[in-house]
Design an enzyme around this catalytic site. Structure first.
Site, PDB file in Angstrom:
ATOM      1  N   HIS A 147       0.854  -1.195   0.000  1.00 54.22           N
ATOM      2  CA  HIS A 147       0.000   0.000   0.000  1.00 54.22           C
ATOM      3  C   HIS A 147       0.890   1.245   0.000  1.00 54.22           C
ATOM      4  CE1 HIS A 147      -2.162   3.117   2.533  1.00 54.22           C
ATOM      5  NE2 HIS A 147      -3.007   2.959   1.526  1.00 54.22           N
ATOM      6  N   HIS A 184       2.104  11.159  -1.141  1.00 54.88           N
ATOM      7  CA  HIS A 184       1.301  10.787   0.025  1.00 54.88           C
ATOM      8  C   HIS A 184       1.649  11.790   1.116  1.00 54.88           C
ATOM      9  CE1 HIS A 184       0.103   7.925   3.481  1.00 54.88           C
ATOM     10  NE2 HIS A 184      -1.002   8.362   2.884  1.00 54.88           N
TER      11      HIS A 184
END
Length: 320
Positions: free
Chosen positions: A40, A119
């Site tokens: 992930h 991110h």
């Protein structure tokens, strides 16, 4: 050689070549019915720690304002909770990862066509650099297959999507597996395909090499017990037909971060892995209701996560 390994636990296979060493009884099993370990937010090991780099535009307005005026205080928090993998893409592949969650962005106010991952903040290395690294790794691991999921596009125009697709085709070339109904290792090996591209944009309609978005089960929980409860509930309604991902990645909210000021995402993840892995061990791949396929997590090289997922494929072997 591979058939002799059937008596071993699949968790003992060489992780950099585990697909090549699977017993022949699994070569004709559709990959969407096998257990595959995934990463992930795979490319967060190289986030840009230069304070001139902005936080990404998906972050709340409040955080963007605080970052603008209180950068020395805010940035350390952003990094602590944005890094989801510490190992490079090559190290992740060597460790057995075969699904990568790739979130693609064009930096604001960047006049170039360079694309990055993001991110919280953007990465220092470009998408093209990472794809070439993966290609080089595949060249020396000819029987390994990777699933690359391109999603959460940020700031990409149609022209940049066209450019990205051309880069993907140029880098992987004949290794790209076109859309097809049933993908097995035997079929991929015979045709020299090693890369399945999932692409979360309607441009996928125009390219046979781009598979439609692979569903990702995301629980949006910060406690492992709540995440497990959510997935057990979803399993009752049956699995999707093709590839799909179960993300055992926990999600921290602002309340959790503020109540754990000295912690990081890694602290949260590592403290919960024993509970999560004991649940993973009970799962089964396959086509039945309640079966899982790709299982993705954070800091995947830091525990027994990858061998645990691979070992689930023993459930598919007809043993006496």
């Amino acid at each position: 050689m591979s058939s002799e390994i059937t008596q071993l636990s699949l968790s003992e296979l060489p992780m950099d070549n585990w697909m090549a060493h699977l017993p022949s009884a699994l070569w004709d099993t559709p990959l969407c019915y096998m257990a595959i370990p995934g990463s992930h937010n795979a490319i967060t090991y190289c986030l840009d720690k230069n304070d001139r780099s902005p936080v990404d535009l998906t972050q709340p307005d409040m955080l963007q304002k605080l970052d603008k005026y209180m950068k020395p205080i805010i940035r350390p928090f952003v990094y602590k909770w944005a890094i989801a993998q510490e190992c490079s893409i090559r190290e992740q592949l060597d460790s057995g990862v075969r699904y990568c969650d790739l979130r693609i962005a064009h930096r604001p106010n960047d006049s170039s066509n360079d694309l990055y991952f993001y991110h919280g903040v953007y990465t220092t290395i470009t998408v093209e650099m990472v794809l070439k690294e993966i290609r080089e790794w595949l060249d020396v691991h000819p029987k390994e297959v990777v699933i690359l999921s391109f999603s959460h596009f940020l700031g990409l125009s149609q022209e940049l999507h066209i450019l990205l697709v051309s880069v993907i085709k140029s880098v992987f070339d004949s290794k790209l597996c076109p859309k097809m109904e049933c993908v097995t290792l035997r079929k991929l090996w015979s045709q020299g395909h090693q890369v399945i591209i999932s692409y979360e944009h309607n441009i996928a309609n125009c390219h046979r090499e781009l598979w439609f978005q692979i569903p990702y089960w995301w629980a949006n929980k910060c406690k492992p017990e709540a995440l497990i409860e959510e997935f057990e509930h979803r399993k009752q309604y049956g699995r999707p037909g093709g590839f799909f991902v179960t993300g055992i990645n926990l999600t921290e909210d602002l309340k959790y971060i503020c109540s754990h000021p000295t912690e990081s995402l890694k602290d949260m993840v590592m403290s919960t892995y024993p509970t999560l892995l004991s649940w993973v061990k009970q799962q089964k791949p396959g086509s039945n209701t309640g079966s899982l396929n790709i299982i993705a997590g954070d800091f995947v090289t830091e525990s027994r996560f990858i061998p645990t997922v691979i070992a689930l494929n023993e459930n598919l072997l007809k043993r006496p």
